[in-house]
Design a protein around this motif. Sequence first.
Motif: not given
Length: 136
Positions: A56-59, A64-65, A72-75
């Motif tokens: 998660x941190x990498x995204x 990371x994809x 998109x990346x979940x925040x």
Amino acid sequence: MSRIRLVPTIRERSKYQRERKYLDFEVDGVSLRSLVDTGLDLISVLVTDRPRDPPRLARVLGEAPGDAPDGRVLLYVCPECEDIECGAIAAKVSRRGDLVTWRDFGVPEEDEADNEFAETTVSFSARQLVRELADR
């Protein structure tokens, strides 16, 4: 470039909801959640009431994809199950060197043109966010 901080936050327990501890994103002194709020009960993906989730941190850092079906990346996610089906806020994340940019915030899986918070773009130092996390 914005200054990003991670603010320890607690979603209080209620009759039908469990307490959740997480690190909220603060951008230039303002909660990111207040900038992109949908009115849903959501917490950031950087939860602190269970072990850290390196993918998660990498995204979040653009390493990371994205994890949403639209790329998109979940925040922010549902505090009960962390499933996007219950509601979520995601952003397109890009990375150039140390500079991370979040843009095109919206609700995943919906028509992007109808749910973006077009005025919100955040750019910050990845090193700064990692330092903030190390302090927590």
